[in-house]
Write a protein that holds these residues in place. Structure first.
Motif, PDB file in Angstrom:
ATOM      1  N   SER A 797       0.825  -1.211   0.000  1.00  0.00           N
ATOM      2  CA  SER A 797       0.000   0.000   0.000  1.00  0.00           C
ATOM      3  C   SER A 797       0.860   1.263   0.000  1.00  0.00           C
ATOM      4  N   ILE A 800       2.103   2.227  -3.461  1.00  0.00           N
ATOM      5  CA  ILE A 800       1.066   2.858  -4.296  1.00  0.00           C
ATOM      6  C   ILE A 800       0.837   4.300  -3.862  1.00  0.00           C
ATOM      7  N   ILE A 815      -3.896  -1.656 -12.892  1.00  0.00           N
ATOM      8  CA  ILE A 815      -4.635  -1.348 -11.654  1.00  0.00           C
ATOM      9  C   ILE A 815      -5.231  -2.634 -11.072  1.00  0.00           C
ATOM     10  N   LEU A 820      -5.444  -3.523  -3.595  1.00  0.00           N
ATOM     11  CA  LEU A 820      -6.188  -2.314  -3.234  1.00  0.00           C
ATOM     12  C   LEU A 820      -7.179  -2.576  -2.095  1.00  0.00           C
ATOM     13  N   THR A 825      -5.405   3.461   1.016  1.00  0.00           N
ATOM     14  CA  THR A 825      -4.757   3.522  -0.300  1.00  0.00           C
ATOM     15  C   THR A 825      -5.701   4.186  -1.299  1.00  0.00           C
ATOM     16  N   ILE A 826      -6.960   3.765  -1.277  1.00  0.00           N
ATOM     17  CA  ILE A 826      -7.959   4.325  -2.184  1.00  0.00           C
ATOM     18  C   ILE A 826      -8.147   5.814  -1.911  1.00  0.00           C
ATOM     19  N   ILE A 843     -10.216   0.902 -10.271  1.00  0.00           N
ATOM     20  CA  ILE A 843      -9.893   1.157  -8.862  1.00  0.00           C
ATOM     21  C   ILE A 843     -11.048   0.702  -7.975  1.00  0.00           C
ATOM     22  N   PHE A 847     -10.842  -2.410  -5.311  1.00  0.00           N
ATOM     23  CA  PHE A 847     -11.093  -2.210  -3.876  1.00  0.00           C
ATOM     24  C   PHE A 847     -12.144  -3.194  -3.372  1.00  0.00           C
ATOM     25  N   ASP A 850     -10.599  -6.857  -3.496  1.00  0.00           N
ATOM     26  CA  ASP A 850      -9.496  -7.097  -2.564  1.00  0.00           C
ATOM     27  C   ASP A 850      -9.916  -6.955  -1.102  1.00  0.00           C
TER      28      ASP A 850
END
Length: 1051
Positions: A797, A800, A815, A820, A825-826, A843, A847, A850
């Motif tokens: 993380s 990124i 990506i 993620l 991180t997002i 993204i 998310f 993951d």
């Protein structure tokens, strides 16, 4: 006899209107005589006998008007002071600066002297007059020590700096020793508030007096007037000593100076010293017999340690002692690349024969220079043991904080209030999920404890995680009062509605969402047009500016000058009318420094033509500092400022380093040729200024010059690159990257390709902040990241997060390969505003997959963390968001500029929280922001006109033109000035004549609604909420919040 003389003198002064002289004579008379109750009556009787026909009441009125005019006309006050005799001047100074009287009594006339002095000292013009008259007359009339004390009071009490190079010439050339020392101390205290040219002038004044007092019998060409005592007197001004003068300082005097207990304190403040001067001082200190490897000596060096250059055969203990002292070096005004290089060298020495785990706590802030892989190699125990050092370090990158926080918390096992309180700035690395998993009572303690100072540095997702956990507990009501500043804005409307027991003391220090002050202006006007704070006239219709004339002119300009006019958001038409009134009040020109003092922030809004023809050079010299504080000068304004600067200082090829520093960001206005000349003469100065410049679009020529200057300085350094495809190509070094900042944008794609992987690893975060990199450059940096960190699935993380803008080069497929799972991180990725739709969808999907979630399981902090990525949701996904979570995050979602179809779906979700759109009240409209842009034509038309000011300006911009045109003329007239000002050209083009006329009324702040009423109240809420965006004031809770807002405005 004395009384008769005094009365006769008073008679002459009253007849000629010299009331200031008369008052001072009375005060002087009182110092040695008793002013009896009947004295004033006898004086009036004498006047009448002399056929001077005044009544006591008319005299009082005349004196009051006279004194008020002096307050508003500081130049006239200066003239009056200049005409005082010595006795009157002494009396004036005594009562202004040394009197402890709270009231002055003259018979039945009582003056509140404390209040009078407060009013006087709040006026920049009066303060300037007192400063100038003290320089002009004081040293002839009073003791030098008294005059220095007065100067100190005047200079410290005012936010305006009256010390200009031409004024320094008025300082006395001969002063007794104590007075000179005291005045030097005053100037040392004000060092940071003075321009570079003024600092140089003050150094020249101090040098002249110190040289004169130096024992001439000991003087010859090879000795210096700079004794240990003189160095101490110079203080921070020692950085203006020429290099050759430093090298001449007697070794015994240098030794004596460094032996002073206060020498370290002084050397800790020389923030603007250059490497050349610092190394000259270090050389003299070494030559004077000090052991430069001795820890005691190192601790005495202050900021000189930042330029330490005796590195041969240094042992690890000395390196650690130097690193410990170098934590101060981030306060230097420049040369951070050199400092980082020195820290890196010392770090290598400090780690000889030892592991990083063993010495982590003794490395001071050099740990900021460690790469992510080095930090990752640390053991949790080592981080735990070093936390007392780590929590004091500033300048961390986000990725470093994430790694260290994770290490520390993995050792502690349980996240508690105590553990968090030990972390200092590292608290921002705690994951949102970890905060949410904490005990609510522990979280409440964090809000109240010392860690609260770092809460504003948390991401919106982290803040939301804390608030949601507390809100879900029974402790929220008691915790609200402890939530401070901007963090308070994150509390959702629905959570606030559930609370009871609001009071004004609870709201102190809280930051509310932005409101407008049109409601308050009308409230004041309704009560009394005389009592209205002058700056509030800005939000009333233009015709109300006619009330500004005479003495009100000064208070009008002064109060506007203390306000950020952009915060009041007048329309262009209104703004021009206000500025026209300001110009009238100034008699059509900015003549001198008095006008500049009065204008304050207003100087940022003066039209280019006015700057061109109506601002004197004398005024410009004072105004330069104020112009540098302006946030949004137009290109035309900047152009006129440039011409004024050239007129004031001459051609750039004749500028000194001090002038270059003073011009500061306006260097960006110069031509390439002019910049090249300055960069050649003062490369370090240009580099220092360029660091403060914004994106490349605002200063391309300056940043280009900086890039060439840095490149030329390192052109002869041999490259260690051996790759065949990079032979003959200059690769960026760490030193260059740190120096260049935004100017890194000028590296070619090939040069970035040839960057050493170690260099990239050290500087990845800095490179990720460069706003001007194009897609080709970003792709090269992304590929470099792959070389350093390996394949994408292996990226952590913190990898990124450290990419910054470089992440924009990731393809949809890349990506998908990233891990993620973390909302933190997002949250960082969502701060980038240039994602394509397909990237955003990747993204979002990454998310969800993951983290093992679906849209329906997302919590409010997940929604907040996703930010702009939410704009990639489809209608089905939006409607599957849980209502309670959407409700808590709706204010943050209402800041997003999504497409109209997405806003319409968010509007439907909002209805599930607050009821049908037609039942929404002003509070809801304020809360939902841009979501209101998703209303359809019928819904928009249904809103009562009194609710129109509650739409946020960002919402108005989001309403499609074909929907916006459905508003009635009455609704448009009630938008309020702030909302009316953001109506787009496309929206205007869809309006008819009647609607356009109403829009103009709204722009002018016209009062078209009943201030005490509001319709369309929602059944969801039992209490009224604050007026905003030009809204009419409400009763009860609404008025109270409106009043709380005004506490931050100048009255």
């Amino acid at each position: 006899m004395l009384r008769l003389y005094t009365v006769r003198m008073l008679k002459e002064e009253v007849i000629t209107g010299k009331y200031l002289n008369a008052i001072l004579d009375i005060l002087h008379f009182q110092s040695s005589n008793v002013w009896t109750a009947d004295m004033l009556t006898k004086v009036m009787a004498y006047f009448h006998a002399q056929e001077v026909m005044f009544t006591l009441s008319s005299l009082q009125v005349s004196i009051k008007n006279y004194l008020q005019n002096l307050l508003y006309q500081p130049r006239q006050l200066l003239s009056e002071f200049q005409q005082l005799d010595q006795q009157q001047f002494q009396t004036a100074m005594k009562y202004l600066f040394n009197s402890r009287k709270h009231h002055i009594e003259m018979g039945n006339i009582i003056i509140d002297w404390d209040k009078t002095r407060e009013i006087l000292f709040q006026s920049p013009g009066v303060n300037r007059t007192l400063f100038l008259i003290t320089l002009d007359k004081c040293f002839l009339a009073l003791s030098a020590l008294d005059c220095v004390d007065i100067l100190s009071q005047v200079l410290h009490v005012s936010a305006v700096n009256y010390l200009q190079p031409d004024v320094i010439g008025s300082l006395p050339n001969v002063l007794q020793e104590d007075a000179f020392r005291n005045l030097s101390t005053v100037f040392k205290d004000l060092y940071d508030r003075t321009s570079a040219n003024t600092q140089r002038a003050l150094y020249g004044w101090m040098k002249q007096i110190l040289q004169t007092s130096y024992n001439r019998s000991d003087f010859n060409e090879s000795t210096s007037w700079v004794s240990a005592e003189n160095l101490w007197i110079l203080g921070r001004y020692m950085v203006h000593l020429p290099l050759e003068e430093i090298l001449k300082i007697s070794l015994s005097e240098i030794r004596l100076f460094i032996s002073y207990d206060n020498a370290t304190k002084q050397l800790d403040t020389v923030y603007d010293i250059t490497p050349e001067l610092a190394q000259a001082f270090l050389e003299r200190i070494k030559s004077s017999g000090f052991d430069m490897r001795n820890t005691s000596t190192i601790y005495r060096l202050g900021l000189l340690v930042c330029f330490y250059d005796d590195m041969e055969q240094m042992d690890a203990a000395v390196a650690r002692a130097l690193l410990h002292q170098m934590i101060k070096c981030n306060q230097l005004r420049g040369f951070q690349a050199e400092v980082q290089k020195l820290k890196s060298q010392l770090l290598n020495i400090a780690m000889q024969n030892q592991t990083l785990n063993d010495i982590l706590g003794s490395l001071s802030d050099a740990v900021v220079g460690l790469t992510s892989s080095q930090l990752e190699s640390l053991s949790p125990e080592a981080v735990h043991n070093a936390i007392a050092t780590l929590n004091q370090v500033s300048g961390w990158a986000k990725s470093q904080v994430m790694i260290l926080s994770s290490k520390y918390l993995s050792y502690e096992k349980v996240l508690s209030f105590y553990n968090v309180s030990q972390m200092g700035a590292l608290v921002t690395g705690i994951s949102t999920q970890s905060f949410y998993s904490m005990n609510p009572k522990e979280l409440s303690q964090i809000i109240r404890g010392t860690t609260s100072q770092y809460l504003s540095d948390l991401s919106p997702a982290q803040q939301q995680g804390i608030l949601r956990k507390i809100a879900a507990s029974g402790d929220f009501s008691s915790s609200v009062k402890d939530i401070q500043g901007a963090f308070f804005k994150e509390i959702s409307l629905s959570d606030l509605w559930k609370q009871t027991g609001y009071n004004s003391s609870m709201m102190k220090g809280k930051e509310l969402r932005r409101s407008q002050v049109n409601c308050l202006a009308w409230k004041f006007w309704k009560v009394s047009s005389v009592s209205i704070p002058p700056f509030l006239l800005l939000v009333l219709p233009i015709e109300y500016l006619e009330y500004v004339s005479g003495p009100l002119c000064v208070s009008f300009i002064e109060s506007l000058g203390k306000t950020e006019m952009d915060l009041l958001n007048p329309s262009l038409h209104k703004k021009n009318a206000v500025l026209q009134k300001v110009q009238e009040c100034l008699n059509g020109s900015v003549a001198d420094e008095y006008d500049v003092d009065l204008l304050g922030n207003l100087i940022c809004h003066l039209p280019p033509a006015f700057l061109h023809g109506r601002m004197s050079l004398k005024a410009m010299a004072t105004a330069l500092h104020q112009f540098k504080l302006c946030q949004q000068l137009s290109h035309e304004q900047k152009t006129e400022i440039k011409y004024k600067l050239l007129e004031l200082y001459g051609a750039p090829n004749n500028w000194t380093a001090e002038t270059t520093l003073d011009v500061g960001p306006f260097l960006a206005l110069l031509s390439k040729g002019e910049l090249n000349v300055l960069a050649e003469k003062f490369p370090d100065t240009i580099l220092q200024i360029a660091k403060t410049i914004g994106p490349i679009s605002s200063a391309e020529e300056l940043l280009s010059t900086v890039f060439e200057s840095v490149s030329n300085a390192t052109a002869n350094i041999e490259s260690s690159i051996t790759r065949p495809d990079c032979l003959g190509t200059r690769a960026p070094s760490s030193d260059e990257i740190i120096k260049l900042a935004e100017a890194n944008v000028f590296w070619s794609v090939q040069e970035l390709k040839c960057m050493d992987t170690g260099t990239f690893d050290k500087n990845v975060e800095l490179l990720g902040t460069v706003s001007g990199f194009n897609s080709s450059q970003l792709i090269v940096l992304k590929e470099k990241a792959k070389q350093v960190w390996g394949s994408l699935p292996d990226w952590k993380s913190y990898h990124i997060v450290s990419l910054g803008r470089t992440a924009l080069a990731l393809t949809e497929h890349e990506i998908k390969e990233l891990d993620l799972h973390s909302v933190d991180t997002i949250s960082v990725l969502s701060q980038q505003t240039e994602w394509t739709f397909t990237q955003a969808r990747s993204i979002l999907q990454g998310f969800l997959e993951d983290s093992g979630q679906t849209i329906s399981t997302l919590k409010s902090f997940d929604l907040v963390g996703l930010g702009a990525i939410l704009c990639a949701l489809n209608s089905t996904e939006i409607m599957s968001i849980r209502t309670a979570e959407f409700s808590a995050a709706v204010a943050r979602i209402g800041l997003l500029f999504c497409s109209t179809p997405v806003l319409r779906q968010f509007k439907k979700m909002t209805e599930s929280v607050f009821g049908t759109a037609t039942s929404w009240n002003g509070s809801i409209l304020q809360e939902i922001g841009t979501i209101a842009g998703g209303l359809n034509e019928d819904e928009l038309k249904a809103f009562d006109k009194n609710l129109m000011p509650y739409f946020q300006p960002i919402a108005i911009r989001c309403i499609p033109p074909e929907i916006f045109q459905a508003l009635s003329p009455e609704q448009i007239a009630n938008l309020g000035p702030e909302n009316a000002a953001v109506v787009t050209r496309s929206q205007r083009e869809h309006l008819n004549a009647s609607q356009l006329q109403s829009l103009q009324l709204a722009l002018d702040g016209a009062r078209t609604s009943t201030p005490e009423t509001q319709s369309g109240a929602s059944t969801t809420q039992a209490v009224q909420t604050p007026a905003a965006s030009g809204a009419p004031c409400l009763s009860g809770f609404g008025i109270w919040l409106c009043a709380v807002f005004t506490l931050h405005l100048p009255f």
